[in-house]
Design a protein around this motif. Structure first.
Motif, short mmCIF file in Angstrom:
data_model
loop_
_atom_site.label_atom_id
_atom_site.label_comp_id
_atom_site.label_asym_id
_atom_site.label_seq_id
_atom_site.Cartn_x
_atom_site.Cartn_y
_atom_site.Cartn_z
N SER A 98 38.73 -6.57 -20.55
CA SER A 98 38.79 -6.40 -19.09
C SER A 98 37.49 -5.77 -18.59
CB SER A 98 39.98 -5.51 -18.72
OG SER A 98 39.79 -4.18 -19.16
N ALA A 99 37.43 -5.48 -17.30
CA ALA A 99 36.22 -4.91 -16.72
C ALA A 99 35.96 -3.49 -17.20
CB ALA A 99 36.31 -4.93 -15.19
N SER A 114 43.44 -16.25 -13.68
CA SER A 114 43.81 -16.84 -12.39
C SER A 114 42.64 -16.92 -11.41
CB SER A 114 44.94 -16.02 -11.74
OG SER A 114 44.48 -14.76 -11.31
N THR A 115 41.62 -16.08 -11.61
CA THR A 115 40.53 -16.01 -10.62
C THR A 115 39.15 -16.29 -11.19
OG1 THR A 115 40.06 -13.66 -10.96
CG2 THR A 115 41.82 -14.21 -9.40
N GLY A 116 38.98 -16.10 -12.50
CA GLY A 116 37.65 -16.24 -13.08
C GLY A 116 36.80 -14.99 -12.94
N GLN A 117 37.45 -13.88 -12.60
CA GLN A 117 36.74 -12.60 -12.48
C GLN A 117 37.42 -11.52 -13.30
OE1 GLN A 117 35.39 -11.15 -8.63
NE2 GLN A 117 35.70 -13.17 -7.72
N LYS A 118 36.60 -10.62 -13.87
CA LYS A 118 37.15 -9.47 -14.58
C LYS A 118 37.62 -8.43 -13.58
CE LYS A 118 35.86 -10.62 -18.86
NZ LYS A 118 36.82 -10.86 -19.98
N THR A 119 38.66 -7.70 -13.96
CA THR A 119 39.09 -6.55 -13.17
C THR A 119 39.55 -5.46 -14.11
OG1 THR A 119 40.40 -5.89 -11.25
CG2 THR A 119 41.53 -7.23 -12.90
N ASP A 127 39.66 -7.30 -7.34
CA ASP A 127 38.48 -7.02 -8.16
C ASP A 127 38.40 -5.53 -8.51
OD1 ASP A 127 37.48 -5.69 -5.90
OD2 ASP A 127 36.13 -7.32 -5.33
N VAL A 128 37.29 -5.12 -9.08
CA VAL A 128 37.15 -3.74 -9.53
C VAL A 128 37.15 -2.75 -8.37
CG1 VAL A 128 35.99 -4.35 -11.68
CG2 VAL A 128 34.63 -4.00 -9.59
N ILE A 133 41.10 -11.16 -4.60
CA ILE A 133 40.33 -12.33 -5.05
C ILE A 133 41.24 -13.55 -4.93
CG2 ILE A 133 38.82 -13.24 -6.84
CD1 ILE A 133 39.20 -10.60 -8.37
N LYS A 134 40.73 -14.60 -4.38
CA LYS A 134 41.53 -15.82 -4.25
C LYS A 134 41.79 -16.40 -5.63
CE LYS A 134 40.71 -18.18 -0.63
NZ LYS A 134 40.07 -19.07 0.37
N THR A 135 43.04 -16.78 -5.88
CA THR A 135 43.40 -17.34 -7.19
C THR A 135 43.30 -18.86 -7.18
OG1 THR A 135 45.76 -17.66 -6.76
CG2 THR A 135 45.06 -15.45 -7.42
#
Length: 384
Positions: A98-99, A114-119, A127-128, A133-135
């Protein structure tokens, strides 16, 4: 020892349906649970690898919570050397951190998928900095595609929640349930009825769903006969029970969702979670791991059957993280016996498999990060 036996007995009898959302984390298996002695195997079909185009019209994403190669191999051994998953010819491995932690939880892992971003661990669809974030499910909705979620856990639990909700904590179950009303999702099937009805704010979300033209049902035998329209299948007060209680709920729910979503001529996106492989890992129970690996595999079989006939559907199977530090000490392909061992009652940082079947499957090979998976799906399904 007596306390452990009492905890295990309650765990096995209840099947988690009357337990709190996170009670599965408190279980601890005795040695009797470490060996799956074998059972009846089921027939596995081999499906055609011929498809209509290079890009899919539909995507079905399976998240087998807690699975890595030992869990997969345990299932393969238990079904005497054959799984529907062996139809997948394109395979890779994904990192899952994870982030903020080397070891992810299901919330951050689900959000990455689901989003392509780490959190950060514990966060759902944000997000962090705790900003939404749009899924990929929401993006599919915006493109006019039908969308769906299926889970053997509560539908408000971390993994399914990560595709539809935006909350700073995975434990905000009532807030997550309310987020379903902010979307146009077509089908969702899982537990969590109480989070829609027994609420601190006094809202009855079942009534609100009905007003939004959802058919709300709790009996899987009723749910399986629904062919069209909007469906909210809330099959347990919280989590669905173990296999001996819920039966074939996951394969049935998967088929039902596909039948409804495939009515949309533009296509669909759906996520299916086999939730309880993770819980078997937390419990240190080979039996629990095996029964839920096989249950999820049968659900994958339903998706492959549709995809092979449809020829426009991409099926992707992966996991959010490994659970239990599982290894296999002994097995027998003839009897299906599997003897496992576990190094931890929590998650680990071990890479997880990624498997793909259908148009665009060749994109899911080699080493990747979990955030790459939704990016690849987005490019294939939505085009950006």
């Amino acid at each position: 020892m007596i306390q452990k036996i009492l905890i295990l007995a309650a765990f096995l009898i209840s099947g988690l349906t009357s337990a709190a959302q996170n009670d599965y984390l408190e279980s601890d298996a005795e040695d009797v649970e470490k060996t799956y002695i074998g059972g009846e195997s089921y027939e596995v079909k081999t499906f055609s690898q011929n498809f209509k185009a290079k890009k899919p019209k539909n995507v079905i994403l399976f998240i087998v919570d807690g699975m890595s190669l030992p869990h997969l191999h345990a299932g393969l051994t238990a079904n005497k050397g054959s799984l529907f998953l062996t139809n997948f010819k394109y395979m890779g491995l994904a990192t899952t951190h994870s982030a903020n932690k080397y070891i992810t939880d299901s919330a951050a892992g689900g959000t990455a998928l689901s989003t392509g971003q780490k959190t950060t661990n514990g966060a759902i669809g944000v997000d962090v900095n705790k900003k939404p974030i749009k899924t990929i499910l929401e993006e599919a909705e915006e493109k006019g595609l039908a969308t769906g979620l299926v889970s053997t856990s509560s539908i408000t639990h971390a993994t399914p929640a990560s595709f539809i909700a935006h909350q700073e904590s995975r434990n905000m179950y009532e807030e997550i349930a309310a987020d379903f009303l902010k979307t146009d999702i077509d089908v969702f099937i899982g537990g969590g009825y109480k989070h829609f009805t027994e609420r601190k704010d006094g809202r009855n979300l079942v009534e609100e769903l009905t007003q939004k033209n959802y058919r709300v049902e709790q009996d899987i035998n009723t749910i399986k006969n629904i062919k069209n329209g909007k469906l909210a299948g809330l099959t347990a007060s919280e989590h669905n029970g173990r296999m001996d209680e819920r039966g074939d709920m996951l394969p049935v729910a998967t088929s039902t969702a596909i039948n409804i979503l495939s009515n949309n001529k533009k296509g669909f996106f759906m996520m299916v979670e086999g939730s309880q492989v993770d819980w078997g890992g937390h419990a240190g129970s080979t039996i629990y791991v095996v029964e839920d690996m096989l249950d999820t595999d049968r659900a994958v079989g339903k998706a492959l059957e549709f995809a092979a006939q449809n020829k426009q559907t991409l099926v992707v199977v992966t996991s959010d993280h490994e659970t239990g530090g599982m290894t296999i000490l002994e097995g027998n392909y003839e009897t299906g016996m599997v003897k496992g061992e576990f190094t931890t009652g929590g998650h680990t940082g071990i890479m997880v498999p990624v498997m793909a079947y259908g148009p665009g499957a060749e994109q899911f090979t080699g080493f990747m990060d979990n955030t790459d998976i939704p990016k690849k799906i987005r490019k294939l399904l939505i085009g950006n």
